[in-house]
Structure formats: C-alpha cells, structure tokens
Motif scaffolding. Structure first.
Motif, PDB file in Angstrom:
ATOM      1  N   ALA A  97      42.328  43.957  31.473  1.00 13.22           N
ATOM      2  CA  ALA A  97      41.400  45.003  31.029  1.00 13.22           C
ATOM      3  C   ALA A  97      41.885  46.381  31.465  1.00 13.22           C
ATOM      4  O   ALA A  97      41.847  47.342  30.689  1.00 13.22           O
ATOM      5  CB  ALA A  97      40.005  44.734  31.582  1.00 13.22           C
ATOM      6  N   LEU A  98      42.373  46.481  32.695  1.00 10.49           N
ATOM      7  CA  LEU A  98      42.874  47.763  33.206  1.00 10.49           C
ATOM      8  C   LEU A  98      44.159  48.184  32.491  1.00 10.49           C
ATOM      9  O   LEU A  98      44.358  49.360  32.180  1.00 10.49           O
ATOM     10  CB  LEU A  98      43.140  47.657  34.708  1.00 10.49           C
ATOM     11  N   THR A  99      45.016  47.210  32.223  1.00  6.45           N
ATOM     12  CA  THR A  99      46.291  47.506  31.572  1.00  6.45           C
ATOM     13  C   THR A  99      46.102  47.931  30.125  1.00  6.45           C
ATOM     14  O   THR A  99      46.742  48.862  29.645  1.00  6.45           O
ATOM     15  CB  THR A  99      47.220  46.274  31.623  1.00  6.45           C
ATOM     16  N   VAL A 100      45.188  47.244  29.424  1.00  7.87           N
ATOM     17  CA  VAL A 100      44.976  47.504  27.996  1.00  7.87           C
ATOM     18  C   VAL A 100      44.017  48.665  27.747  1.00  7.87           C
ATOM     19  O   VAL A 100      44.207  49.457  26.831  1.00  7.87           O
ATOM     20  CB  VAL A 100      44.448  46.230  27.286  1.00  7.87           C
ATOM     21  N   GLY A 101      42.979  48.764  28.577  1.00 10.65           N
ATOM     22  CA  GLY A 101      41.946  49.771  28.328  1.00 10.65           C
ATOM     23  C   GLY A 101      41.837  50.877  29.342  1.00 10.65           C
ATOM     24  O   GLY A 101      41.042  51.809  29.169  1.00 10.65           O
ATOM     25  N   GLY A 102      42.609  50.788  30.437  1.00 10.07           N
ATOM     26  CA  GLY A 102      42.539  51.826  31.461  1.00 10.07           C
ATOM     27  C   GLY A 102      41.334  51.681  32.370  1.00 10.07           C
ATOM     28  O   GLY A 102      40.520  50.762  32.221  1.00 10.07           O
ATOM     29  N   PRO A 103      41.166  52.581  33.330  1.00  8.02           N
ATOM     30  CA  PRO A 103      40.064  52.506  34.304  1.00  8.02           C
ATOM     31  C   PRO A 103      38.679  52.452  33.666  1.00  8.02           C
ATOM     32  O   PRO A 103      37.765  51.831  34.195  1.00  8.02           O
ATOM     33  CB  PRO A 103      40.243  53.777  35.135  1.00  8.02           C
ATOM     34  N   GLY A 104      38.510  53.119  32.512  1.00  6.49           N
ATOM     35  CA  GLY A 104      37.204  53.134  31.859  1.00  6.49           C
ATOM     36  C   GLY A 104      36.726  51.761  31.437  1.00  6.49           C
ATOM     37  O   GLY A 104      35.520  51.544  31.266  1.00  6.49           O
ATOM     38  N   ALA A 105      37.656  50.806  31.275  1.00  5.35           N
ATOM     39  CA  ALA A 105      37.283  49.449  30.874  1.00  5.35           C
ATOM     40  C   ALA A 105      36.355  48.810  31.899  1.00  5.35           C
ATOM     41  O   ALA A 105      35.491  47.993  31.543  1.00  5.35           O
ATOM     42  CB  ALA A 105      38.539  48.594  30.699  1.00  5.35           C
ATOM     43  N   VAL A 252      34.198  56.198  35.646  1.00  4.70           N
ATOM     44  CA  VAL A 252      33.107  56.728  34.823  1.00  4.70           C
ATOM     45  C   VAL A 252      33.615  57.777  33.833  1.00  4.70           C
ATOM     46  O   VAL A 252      33.279  57.745  32.643  1.00  4.70           O
ATOM     47  CB  VAL A 252      31.995  57.318  35.711  1.00  4.70           C
ATOM     48  N   LYS A 253      34.427  58.703  34.314  1.00  2.00           N
ATOM     49  CA  LYS A 253      34.909  59.780  33.451  1.00  2.00           C
ATOM     50  C   LYS A 253      35.765  59.246  32.298  1.00  2.00           C
ATOM     51  O   LYS A 253      35.610  59.659  31.148  1.00  2.00           O
ATOM     52  CB  LYS A 253      35.713  60.789  34.272  1.00  2.00           C
ATOM     53  N   SER A 254      36.664  58.307  32.606  1.00  2.30           N
ATOM     54  CA  SER A 254      37.536  57.784  31.555  1.00  2.30           C
ATOM     55  C   SER A 254      36.783  56.887  30.579  1.00  2.30           C
ATOM     56  O   SER A 254      37.194  56.719  29.436  1.00  2.30           O
ATOM     57  CB  SER A 254      38.724  57.032  32.170  1.00  2.30           C
ATOM     58  N   ALA A 255      35.654  56.317  31.027  1.00  2.94           N
ATOM     59  CA  ALA A 255      34.846  55.477  30.138  1.00  2.94           C
ATOM     60  C   ALA A 255      34.258  56.282  28.992  1.00  2.94           C
ATOM     61  O   ALA A 255      34.054  55.772  27.886  1.00  2.94           O
ATOM     62  CB  ALA A 255      33.727  54.797  30.922  1.00  2.94           C
ATOM     63  N   PHE A 256      33.991  57.561  29.244  1.00  7.66           N
ATOM     64  CA  PHE A 256      33.382  58.419  28.231  1.00  7.66           C
ATOM     65  C   PHE A 256      34.333  59.502  27.712  1.00  7.66           C
ATOM     66  O   PHE A 256      33.928  60.379  26.952  1.00  7.66           O
ATOM     67  CB  PHE A 256      32.129  59.085  28.804  1.00  7.66           C
ATOM     68  N   GLY A 257      35.600  59.435  28.139  1.00  3.68           N
ATOM     69  CA  GLY A 257      36.567  60.405  27.661  1.00  3.68           C
ATOM     70  C   GLY A 257      36.419  61.767  28.286  1.00  3.68           C
ATOM     71  O   GLY A 257      36.951  62.758  27.766  1.00  3.68           O
ATOM     72  N   TRP A 258      35.676  61.867  29.379  1.00  2.92           N
ATOM     73  CA  TRP A 258      35.494  63.154  30.045  1.00  2.92           C
ATOM     74  C   TRP A 258      36.776  63.589  30.753  1.00  2.92           C
ATOM     75  O   TRP A 258      36.961  64.750  31.075  1.00  2.92           O
ATOM     76  CB  TRP A 258      34.365  63.071  31.071  1.00  2.92           C
ATOM     77  N   GLU A 259      37.622  62.587  31.007  1.00  2.36           N
ATOM     78  CA  GLU A 259      38.908  62.876  31.630  1.00  2.36           C
ATOM     79  C   GLU A 259      39.909  61.889  31.064  1.00  2.36           C
ATOM     80  O   GLU A 259      39.722  60.681  31.154  1.00  2.36           O
ATOM     81  CB  GLU A 259      38.820  62.715  33.152  1.00  2.36           C
ATOM     82  N   GLU A 260      40.963  62.413  30.439  1.00  5.18           N
ATOM     83  CA  GLU A 260      41.953  61.512  29.855  1.00  5.18           C
ATOM     84  C   GLU A 260      42.632  60.728  30.968  1.00  5.18           C
ATOM     85  O   GLU A 260      43.225  61.295  31.882  1.00  5.18           O
ATOM     86  CB  GLU A 260      42.995  62.299  29.067  1.00  5.18           C
ATOM     87  N   ALA A 261      42.507  59.405  30.880  1.00  5.53           N
ATOM     88  CA  ALA A 261      43.088  58.564  31.925  1.00  5.53           C
ATOM     89  C   ALA A 261      44.486  58.135  31.511  1.00  5.53           C
ATOM     90  O   ALA A 261      44.669  57.449  30.520  1.00  5.53           O
ATOM     91  CB  ALA A 261      42.212  57.333  32.156  1.00  5.53           C
TER      92      ALA A 261
END
Length: 491
Positions: A97-105, A252-261
C-alpha cells in the motif's frame, strides 16, 4: 509431440491467467471496493456511528466474555477470527500500500476500517441470529445459514459455501504454507519438503480436533504473536518519537493532496492513495466478506444476545487494521527506508526497516512472526471451511474427514509448489463470495438493525440485554439456536 503438448499447456496457462487476472481486476479494483465502502457507510449511518459510540462497551464485552459453561466463549471466537485476519497482509500488504499509493494510503486504510467495523458488526449479528446446533451441540452459522433461513435461498448459501471452501479452506491455506516454507528456505536454507511435512503434522494435530481445538490454539497463539509484533513496533516508535508528528502529518496531508508525497523519487496522487489504501484495508480486515461471520456464530455470547457478538467482532477489524497494520506502517515510515535508492518491496521492505533500526537479529523475529501469523491463519481458515462443509452436508459430519485430508494435502502442496494462477483463482473465488454475502447483508439489514437497536434499548434502560425472539416475528417457524436458552456465562 511432447513439445507440442508443452506449448499447448503453456498457452492454456497463459490464457487462463489472463482471464483470471481480468476478473480480479474488475472484482478487486472496482466492484468490491465500491460495494464494501458503500455498505460500510450505510451501516455506519443507520447505526448512528455505533463503532464510535459503543467502542468502550465493546471492550467491556470482550473482557467479560472469556468463559462459558458450554461451547466457545466470545473471547475464543475473537481470537480465532483474529488468527485468520492477521497474516502477511498486515505486513506485506501495508508495504505494498505504501509503495503503490504512498503515505496517504494509510489514512484511507484507517477510514475503510472505521466503516468496516459497522459491516462486521451487522454480519456477525446476523450469524448469531440464524445459528443452529450441530449433532455435537456446537453452534454453527454464518452467511450460508442466514442466506438459507433468513432469505429462504439455500442455493445461495450453497454457492457461498463453495466459494469459501475453495478460497479459505483449500487455496489460501496452501498460500500460507508456501509463505512459511519460502521464508524459512530463503532465510535459513531449510528444506521446503521437510518444512512442509512439519506444517502438515502440526496442522493435522489441531484441525482433527475441530472447532474446539482450533479455538484453544488460537487463544494461545494470537495474543503472543500480536503483543510481540506490537512491542517491536513500539520500540521503533519510541526510538523515533520526535519524527512521529511529522509522519502523521504526512499521512493526512498526502491523503488529500495537501502536500505532494514523493517517496523514493516517485510522486503519488490522491487517487493512487485512495485505491491502494482502501483495497489493502478491505483485503486485510475482511469486513463484509462473510469469512469471520462463520466463527462468530460459534460463540455463546455474554450478554445473552446476538448483538453481543457483533460488538466483539467489530473490535477484530479495529485491531487488525487500526492497530496491527498501523504498527507495520509506523515501522516502515519511521525507519526512512522508502527514501533509500535500494528500497526493497513487499515484506522485504518491512524486514529492511527492522534491520536498519534494530539490527540483523530481526531476521529471526520476522521468521517467527511469519510462522505464527501464517500457521494461525491455516487453522482458522480451516474452521471457516468446516462450518460450510457441514452446511452442504445438511449440518452433519459426513465427509468431514475426507475434507480434512484435502486441506492437509493442499498445505503440503503449497509448501513445495507455487502456481500463481491457482492463487489468483482463489482471489476470484473470495471476490464472488464477498459479493454474494453483501447482497444477503443488504436484504437482511432491516432485521439486523432492529436486533442491534433492541440491544441498545435494553442497555439504556440499565438492563443486561437478553434476546427475546418473540419480539421478532421474522424468526417464527425457522430452525435456530435461539429457540432455546443459552447456557449462562460463568460469573
């Protein structure tokens, strides 16, 4: 001639793999993700966010449900369902999940678990409502039973049973055995055949004893494996405690695109985070799939009410995803291994994180964790399948020994062979099983919600909830265990 046959078989295997992969892509990439999310949100709203309102009460029920005079306790059943839920998906699945979707996953994994708690509550309550007693006096139930009795559709229950037996009873047990032998072979050079024989021997010792022995073994294994894993995670968190707020903020930020992860040079979108986190969360906690409901029906609940076990099983989703999966994510993210150019993938990423933080001895810890996680899944998966084999046989034990032999045969097969197309077929079977269960849950939701609200009404009145089936005319004329009193729980 031989070359021609081999070419034909290779082409057939390739074609079959393509078809199965396409089916799984639709099932798991689109249909099931949307269905399970919608159903989870629906039950959450209809029950007034019961997973939040009554969380403390659920923990109290689990504490008080350790002993009964007859049958299995709520705690034993909880441990058995956790044995099946908690597996390599909680380790490798989180890494994927982290590899495919990043921290926001991880955020979306948390959110789907929150909604999934309500779904697990409903399916486990229905399993309790429609449970029956087998010839040995053991409670049996689950989706197949509530499909037959609640909907009057035995064919639907039979279809569900076949899907579950294929996926959980046979193939997934081969997968778990394969994971154990592969880990021990790569880490320590153990012979896969010998390891397979040992796994079969231990599995046979437990599953030949039926549900009672599976429950006792799960009660011993699950607390040890969970606490050991969480202890290691806690050590790593404490070692990196100053980094924790930043990691949580990034999730949290990367889940909503508030910060590009961007991790390891790869940028992740909100869509990637959502799809990966939701899919892995659903696959891990199994809420709505109808699997854990099979063992939920086996409990003698305390208080003596079907909704009582719903509260307990709701906690299973919480522990699986919001506790154990979060522990895996914390170890990986706090270690910083994802930012390294030589970052591994899958469970190797978690092992890399542990090695970086605590040293090479963690190879042994991971091997032990894999053995416990996978072996406990084998015996718990068997218990799910056993109930469905008995359903197909009219609630008798006819053919049960033959089925146990097939399970052990698949465990041995999985120990020495790896056929991806077979594993993918099991995923497809589980997907079809989940769709069948979701349809039944929606159709029976009115009764389930009515029963749950009856429990809460009695609770508000200061009473210890008990089940009075006369309040529910829907149950008149049906075979179910609530036609008689349950054995009182020990004080």
């Amino acid at each position: 001639m031989n070359t021609t046959n081999e070419s034909w078989l290779a082409a057939l295997n390739t074609g079959l793999s393509s078809v199965v992969n396409a089916i799984n892509g639709v099932l798991w990439g689109q249909v099931l993700v949307y269905l399970l999310v919608i159903v989870g949100v629906y039950f959450t709203v209809r029950l007034g966010f019961i997973q939040l309102r009554q969380f403390k009460h659920a923990t109290q029920i689990l504490k008080s449900g350790r002993e009964v005079d007859n049958g299995l306790s709520s705690y034993q059943v909880f441990c058995t369902s956790m044995a099946a839920r908690v597996g390599t998906g909680n380790m490798a699945g989180v890494a994927v999940a982290l590899t495919v979707g990043g921290p926001g996953a991880i955020f979306w994994m948390w959110l789907i678990a929150l909604f999934g708690m309500a779904t697990a509550f409903v399916e486990s309550t229905l399993a309790q409502i429609y449970k029956v007693k087998d010839i040995d006096g053991q409670y049996r139930g689950g989706p197949a039973y509530y499909m037959e009795q609640g909907l009057g559709q035995r064919w639907m229950g039979s279809l569900f049973s076949v899907f579950l037996i294929i996926a959980f009873g046979l193939v997934f047990n081969a997968v778990q055995a394969n994971t154990i032998t592969d880990a021990l072979s790569h880490s320590f050079g153990f012979n896969e055949t010998i390891t397979g024989v040992v796994i079969v021997a231990f599995s046979a010792f437990i599953i030949m004893g039926g549900l009672q022995k599976v429950a006792k073994a799960s009660t011993s294994i699950v607390p040890v494996m969970a606490m050991g894993y969480l202890l290691i995670a806690l050590i790593i968190v404490v070692m990196n405690i100053t980094e924790l707020p930043a990691v949580l903020a990034l999730i949290v930020k990367s889940a909503f695109g508030w910060e590009e992860a961007a991790v390891g040079g790869v940028a992740y979108t909100v869509a990637q985070a959502m799809q990966s986190g939701i899919a892995r969360g659903l696959f891990s906690n199994e809420a709505g799939m109808g699997s854990a409901a099979n063992v939920a029906a086996s409990a003698t609940p305390n208080p003596n009410h079907p909704a009582s076990q719903g509260f307990v099983q709701m906690l299973g989703v919480f522990v699986d995803t919001l506790v154990i999966c979060t522990a895996s994510a914390a170890m990986i993210m706090l270690s910083g291994v994802m930012d390294q150019p030589d970052a591994a993938s899958g469970i190797g990423l978690l092992q890399q994180a542990l090695t970086n933080e605590l040293g090479s001895w963690t190879t042994y810890f991971m091997a032990a964790a894999i053995i416990l996680f996978c072996f406990s899944s084998i015996i718990a998966n068997y218990s799910y399948a056993e109930t469905n084999v008995m359903f197909l046989n009219g609630n008798s034990k006819k053919g049960l020994m033959a089925f146990r032999a097939c399970v052990l045969g698949m465990v041995m097969f999985g120990s020495v062979a790896s056929l991806p197309v077979v594993w993918n077929l099991a995923d497809a079977s589980m997907g079809l099983m989940a769709i069948t269960n979701i349809i039944a849950l929606v159709l029976l939701s009115k009764l389930a919600i009515k029963v749950i609200k009856d429990y809460e009404t009695q609770l508000k009145q200061g009473k210890t909830p008990t089940f009075d089936r006369s309040k529910f005319p829907e149950l008149e004329g049906l075979e179910h265990a609530w036609q008689e009193s349950h054995a009182p729980a020990k004080k």
